[in-house]
Design a protein around this motif. Sequence first.
Motif, PDB file in Angstrom:
ATOM      1  N   THR A 240      37.306 -81.840   2.800  1.00 35.42           N
ATOM      2  CA  THR A 240      36.030 -81.841   3.700  1.00 35.42           C
ATOM      3  C   THR A 240      35.787 -80.393   4.095  1.00 35.42           C
ATOM      4  O   THR A 240      34.739 -79.944   3.862  1.00 35.42           O
ATOM      5  CB  THR A 240      36.146 -82.826   4.741  1.00 35.42           C
ATOM      6  N   GLY A 241      36.870 -79.638   4.336  1.00 34.74           N
ATOM      7  CA  GLY A 241      36.845 -78.212   4.633  1.00 34.74           C
ATOM      8  C   GLY A 241      36.083 -77.405   3.749  1.00 34.74           C
ATOM      9  O   GLY A 241      35.159 -76.715   3.670  1.00 34.74           O
ATOM     10  N   LEU A 242      36.488 -77.762   2.477  1.00 31.86           N
ATOM     11  CA  LEU A 242      36.392 -76.556   1.034  1.00 31.86           C
ATOM     12  C   LEU A 242      34.784 -77.266   0.919  1.00 31.86           C
ATOM     13  O   LEU A 242      33.896 -76.289   0.521  1.00 31.86           O
ATOM     14  CB  LEU A 242      37.024 -77.098   0.108  1.00 31.86           C
ATOM     15  N   PHE A 244      32.551 -78.439   2.910  1.00 24.76           N
ATOM     16  CA  PHE A 244      32.030 -78.014   3.783  1.00 24.76           C
ATOM     17  C   PHE A 244      31.232 -76.447   3.505  1.00 24.76           C
ATOM     18  O   PHE A 244      30.171 -76.271   3.856  1.00 24.76           O
ATOM     19  CB  PHE A 244      32.794 -77.614   5.258  1.00 24.76           C
ATOM     20  N   PHE A 245      32.117 -75.765   2.902  1.00 30.60           N
ATOM     21  CA  PHE A 245      31.549 -74.505   2.554  1.00 30.60           C
ATOM     22  C   PHE A 245      30.871 -74.456   1.196  1.00 30.60           C
ATOM     23  O   PHE A 245      30.549 -73.515   0.621  1.00 30.60           O
ATOM     24  CB  PHE A 245      32.675 -73.346   2.426  1.00 30.60           C
ATOM     25  N   PHE A 247      32.494 -75.088  -1.753  1.00 35.20           N
ATOM     26  CA  PHE A 247      33.468 -74.787  -2.480  1.00 35.20           C
ATOM     27  C   PHE A 247      34.366 -76.244  -3.085  1.00 35.20           C
ATOM     28  O   PHE A 247      35.223 -75.973  -3.954  1.00 35.20           O
ATOM     29  CB  PHE A 247      34.544 -73.965  -2.058  1.00 35.20           C
ATOM     30  N   ILE A 260      28.692 -83.275   6.641  1.00 36.01           N
ATOM     31  CA  ILE A 260      29.216 -82.729   7.799  1.00 36.01           C
ATOM     32  C   ILE A 260      28.350 -81.320   7.689  1.00 36.01           C
ATOM     33  O   ILE A 260      27.573 -81.122   8.692  1.00 36.01           O
ATOM     34  CB  ILE A 260      30.461 -82.578   8.125  1.00 36.01           C
ATOM     35  N   THR A 264      25.628 -80.234  10.505  1.00 39.88           N
ATOM     36  CA  THR A 264      26.177 -79.254  11.434  1.00 39.88           C
ATOM     37  C   THR A 264      25.013 -78.667  12.375  1.00 39.88           C
ATOM     38  O   THR A 264      24.897 -78.636  13.573  1.00 39.88           O
ATOM     39  CB  THR A 264      27.126 -78.196  10.985  1.00 39.88           C
TER      40      THR A 264
END
Lengths: 327, 718, 324
Positions: A240-242, A244-245, A247, A260, A264
Amino acid sequence: MVTLTEDGATPGGSPVDTSVAAERSPSRSRLVLRRFLRRKPALIGLVVVVLLYAAAFLSPLFAPWDYAEPDYTAFLQPPGGTHWFGTTKIGEDVFAQVMRGLQKSLTIGLLVGLISTSLAAVVGAAAGYFGGWTDRVLMWLVDLLLVLPSFLVIAVASPAFKGQSWLIFVLLLAGFSWMITARIVRGMTLTLREREYVKAARFMGQAPFRIIAKHIVPNMASLLIIDATVTVGAAVLSETGLSFFGFGVQPPDVSLGTLIASGTESAITYPWLFYVPAGFLVVFVLSVNLFGDGLRDALDPSAAGSRKRDKKVKKGKTGKTGTGAQA
Amino acid sequence: MTAAETLFEGPDAERAGPVLEVDDLRVSFPSEDGRVQAVRGLSYRVAPGEVLGIVGESGSGKSVSSLAVMGLLPDSARVTGSIRFRGRELLGLSDGELSKIRGRRVSMVFQDPLSALTPVYTVGDQIAEALLTHGRGRVSRQQADRRAVELLDLVGIPNAAARAKAFPHEFSGGMRQRAVIAIAIANDPDLIIADEPTTALDVTVQAQVLEVLKTAQEVTGAGIVIITHDLGVVAGFADRLLVMYAGRAVETGDVHEVYRRPRMPYTLGLLGSIPRLDAAQKQPLVPIEGQPPSLTDLPPGCPFAPRCPMVVDACLTEEPPLFQVDGSVDATGDGTGHRAACIRSAEIAEREPDAAEVFGAEVIGEPEIAAVPRAEREVVLDVADLVKTFTVTKGSVFKRKVGAVHAVDGISFDIRAGETLGLVGESGCGKTTTLMEILGLEELMGGSISVLGKRAAELDKAGRKAIRRDMQVVFQDPQASLDPRMPIGDVLAEPMQVHGYPAADIAKRVPELLDLVGLRREHVGRYPAEFSGGQRQRIGIARALALNPRLIVLDEPVSALDVSIQAGVINLLDRLKAELGLSYLFVAHDLSVVRHIADRVAVMYLGKIVEIGDVDAVFGAPRHPYTQALLSAIPIPDPVKERQRERIILEGDLPSPANPPTGCRFHTRCFLYASLPEERRRICVETEPALEGSGDHSDACHFARSRAVVEPMADDHR
Amino acid sequence: MIGFLLRRLANYVVLCLAATFLAFALASATFDPIAILQQRNPPPPAAVLDAKRADLHLDQPVPQRFLTWVGGVAHGDFGRTVTDRSVVEELPRRVGVSLRLFLIGVVLGVGFGVLLGVISAIRQYRLSDYLATLFSFVILSTPVFVLGTLLKQPAQGFNDLIGTNYLQTLGEQTPGFQGSWFASLGDRLRYLIVPTATIALGQIAYYSRYQRSAMLDVLGSDFLRTAQAKGLTRRRALFKHGLRTALIPMATLFAFGFGLLITGGTFTERIFGWYGMGDWLITGVVSQDANIVATVTLFIAVLVLVSGWLSDVLYAVLDPRVRV
C-alpha cells in the motif's frame, strides 16, 4: 525376587518406567489449540482475517455495483442507499472499489508472505548449517540488502515494471522482505545444528541436505508459520505504501494503497474516500498481527527463553508476547 | 580464621529456640493442566547452627518450599501455612518488610552460579550492594568495598582485591558460586538456604564449594538448609535429613539414623539406587520403577504407592502422616526424632531388609567373551596419539588467529570386544572432544583412529559409512537427542533407512528394539515429548542398537536423569552388554557410575590421559595425584565414612587449555608437587611425565605412589 | 576494542559503496530521462536531446558513469540533476530537514518506547499492559501515510480550540518568516510538532514491544532473584538489575529501528510537505534522475551504517561481556 509382600500385592509390574507421562500429556496439537483459543485477541484476529478474505473474494457476487462501472447519477455521494460506502467524484462505488483493492492487497500479501518465508528458510538454513564461506557470502548479501531500504529499491525499479503484470511487483516485494527472517533462521540453525538429534543423524551417516529437510526445517516450523503470518501484514503495508506513491500497483488495477492515495486529499471534505480504505487496511493488518502474536504464544511459549525450559514446575506461567510487525 | 573473627560476631548463644519453623506449608501454581500442588503440607524446623539437608528428586517441591521461605515465589503461587523466622511469621509480610529480613537475617545460595549474578555489574559491587542495602547510613561506600574484598578473600578467591573489580563472566562457575556465598554471608545471617549449591559444578569444585559453605557456617554460626538430590553431598554435611517426595516429607531424622535405618521404602530405594564408589564388588543397583506422580490431581493414598514394591491395599486409601519410628526417641518433643510416612515402617524395622531385596535387584553378569583373556579379544576401537587443536580467532569481519587450544594432546587407548572403558575427568579436560573426533571419522590433526581394525583416515566415503554401522552413539540429554517432530517409530527406523535396509526388515526390527529396551510396542507412534526422561534415554539406546553395532559410545548417558531413574538405565546398559556382547566407550564425570559399569578407566586432565587401567586397580590404589584428588572429592552416601575421610581439596580451577602449564600439566594444582623440595620440583615443571606402568595400570607422574583414598565398603554393610 | 570498531567501519564503507552502486546501476538501467523530455510539447530539437544525453553521460556504460559520479563525490560534486541544477547545492538543506525529523523522532521513540515497554512488562496482564499493547499493535498496523493524515484532524481540532492556527501541517516554516533566531525557532516548532509525532509514535510502538519482551525475559532471571535475596525490594531490583540488563538487546534493535524510520520519514516528508531527502527520492524517481537517487541512497546507506555502528558501540557500552 524376594519381596516383603506376602498378601498378594504385586511388586513392580512392568520392567520399565510405566507410561504415566503418556497418559498425562495431551497431544501437542490439542495443547496448541487450547493455548490459542484462550487468547481472545488472537481468535478475533483470525476471525476478522478470514472474514476479510471471504468478503474480498465473494462480495462481487452479491454487491449491487461493479468496481469498474461508474454510477453517473451519483457523484461524491456519502455512504447510504445502494452505495454502501458512498461514491467517488466520477461516480465509482467505494464499496466495490475497496473490495477490489482488498482482493489485490490480500493476494499480494499472502504470496509475499509465502515466498519470502520460504526464501528465508532456504538461505538461513544453508548459511547456518554449512557455515564457512557459504555463510559469509550469504550473510554479506543479507547485510547489503538491509542497507538498502526495500522501499527505495522498488521505487527505483518501478519504471521498469510499469505496464507489466503485478506479479513482478510481488516478486520484488518478496525479494526484499526475507533478510531479517533469514538471519533469525540462521541463528536457530546454528543452535539446532548442535542439538544431539542432529548430531545423531550426522553420526549415523545421514546426508546434509536430508538433515536440513528432515530435522532442521521441521523444527523451525513454528517460527516459519509465525513469520509467514506476520510477513503477510508487513507486505500489505509495503504494497500500500508503494502504491500510495504510484510505485506499486498500476492503474487500471486498484489496491488499498491507490485508493487511500486518491482519498487522502479529500480526507476532511469527503471523509469516506479516505477512511473506508484506510480503515480496512488498518483492521486487516491489525488482525493479522494479533493472530500472528497469538500463534507465537501458542506454538512457541518459550520463544526467547529456551534456557528456562528445563526449570522445574516452579514457574507457573511465563507468558510472553512477542513483538509486533514492522510498519 | 582471624579475618573471619573480625568480620563476624560468631554464633549467637543468647537466642535459643529454632531459627526457622515451617508448619503445614502448602504451595500451588496454576498450569496448563490445572493447579500444581507443588508443596503439600511440609513442616520442619531448623535450630541455630544446625544443618538440615532436604533431599528429593526434581519436582519433589524442595526448591519451591525454600523459595517460599524467602518470599521469592512468583505472584501466581498460592502459599498457605506458616513460616516463622525467630518466632516472627513471614507469610503475609509485604515485599518491603521481607526485604529487611532477606540478605540480612536469611540469605540464599542458588543452583546455577552462571546466571545468578547480574552480568553488567562487577562482582565486588554486587557483594558491596548486599552490605549497603542493609547498612544504609551506617556503612560507607568505601567500607562496603573493603569488606567485599575481605569476603571474597574469605571464600577463597585468590587476589581478591583485583578480582573484585572483575565482571561475573570473567569468573569460572566455581568462583561465581563462591561470590554468591560471599553475598549470602555478607550480613552475618542467622539462616542460609543453599538450593543445590554444587549441582552445576565439577566434583573437585563441588568439594571446594562445600568446604567454603562449611567455613561460612562456622564463621556465621548460621543454621543452614541445604537442598540437594545427591545423597552423597548431604551425608558429610547435614546434621538432620528430610526426604521429600511429591511435595511432602516422607522421612526425617538424624542423618546417621536415616542412612543406617531408612524406614520408608522410597528412602531405602534411593539409597540403593546410587552406585557406590566404595563398592569392592559389583553391588546390585536398585531401580525404582515408574516416575513421580503428577502433582495436578493426586489420587488418594500414599503418592509413592504406584512405585512401591511393598504396597498393600491400605496404602491406596489414605496418605500416611509422618509416624514416629519405633525405638527412636523424640527427646525434645518438637518432631526432631526419626519419623517416616509409611504404614509398614514397623515391618521394615523388624526385618532390616536390603534395598536390593525389597526392590528385587540383581547383579547382572558379564558377557561370555569376558572369560577370554583381554589380550586375545578383538580390538574394537583403537585410538593412537590423537591430537585435536582448536584455533582461537578474534574479530568478526576479518578473523585472525590469536592462539590454539590443545583440547586433546596425544592420547592413546583401545577397547576390546565385550569391554567397557570409562573416560573420566573434569569439564574442559577434552573427553567430549575425544568423543567427537572418534564419532566424526574425519581427517585428524594427528594420530589415528581405527574401528575394528580399519583406519578411519584411509577410508573412502562408503567405507566410513560402513564403519558408522558398527559404531553408534547415545547422548547425554534425552530431551535433546530425539527429534521432537518424529514419532519414535521413525526415530528408530532412521539409521536403518540411511543404511538402506529394506522396509520390511525395518518394520520387523522396530518392535524388537522396543522390546529390547523394555518399552511397549504400542508406543511406536508416540512422540518423544510423551515419554519421561528415562524412557527417552531408552529410546536413544534402542536407536543406537538398531544397526547391531559392536561399539556404543555413551556420552554421559545418565547424568541428566534423576537418581531413581538412573539406576534402571545403568542396569539396562549392563544387561545389553551381557546379552549382546557390546563394547562401550563410556564418558562420564560421575566416577561412582564409572566404577559400577566400567571394566577399565582412563582419567584425563587437560587433554592428556594421566592414569589408565583396570577399574579396580585405578580406583582401589590410584597412583596419580589427580586421580587421588578426584576420587577423594566424590562424596560417599554414608555419614560415618564421609566424616572420617581424609579429603584432598584441589586448589583453584582447571588452567586454560589454550595456555597449559609446562612439564606436568597438573603441577599447578598438585598437592604432591607442593610438598616436594625445590630441586625435585624442577622435574615436574620441566619434563612432561610419560604414561608408564605395569600390568593393566599406567600413570603419568614422576613421583607416583599409590594411596587408597576410598576405603572399600565392608561386606556386612547394612 | 578500537580495532574491532575500526574493522567494522571498514566493512561498512565497502557496504556503503556496494549499496550505492546497486542503486545507481538500477536507476541507470530503468530510468530514461530523455523520454520525459521528448514528451514535452513542443518536443525539443534532436540536438538539444543529444546535448542533454552527453551532459548526463548517458552515452557511457553504467560502471563508467558510476565511477565518474563517485570521482565527483570525492571532490564534493554530486553531479547535476536532469533539470540542470547542482545536486550538492541542494543537499545540505535537505539533509538538515531530514535529520531534524529523524533525530527528534528517534530520541522520543527510544525514550518513551523503553518507558512504555518497562511499565507494560512489570504490570503484565494488568489493564495498563493491555492498553499499551493495544496502542502498539494499532500503531504498528497503521501505515505512516494513514497515521499522518489521521493526526491532521486532532491538530485541526486543537487549532479550532485555541482559536489560532498554531499547529501547522504543511511545510517546515512560514514562508518568508522574518525575526530573531529565537522567534524563528518558535516558528519552526509549530511546523514540527505534528510530523514529529507521526514519526515518533511508530518508533515508540516499535521499541516498547521489544523492551517489554526483553524485560519479561529478565523478570524470570536468576540474578534478579539473587538481587532480591540480598535484600533489595522487588522494585529496586527490577530497576537496578533488571532494566539495566534488559537494555542490552535494545542496542541491536537500534540499527533495525533506523531502517524503519527512514521509510517512515519519506512518507512523513511527503505528507507534510517537507523538502527533505525522502521527498527528494520521490522527486528523483518521478523525474527519472539517477544522480538524485544515488545521492539519496548514499545518504541512507551512511545513516543506516552509522546507526549500525552506533548500535555496536552502544552494545559494548551496555554489555561488559563484549568489551574485550
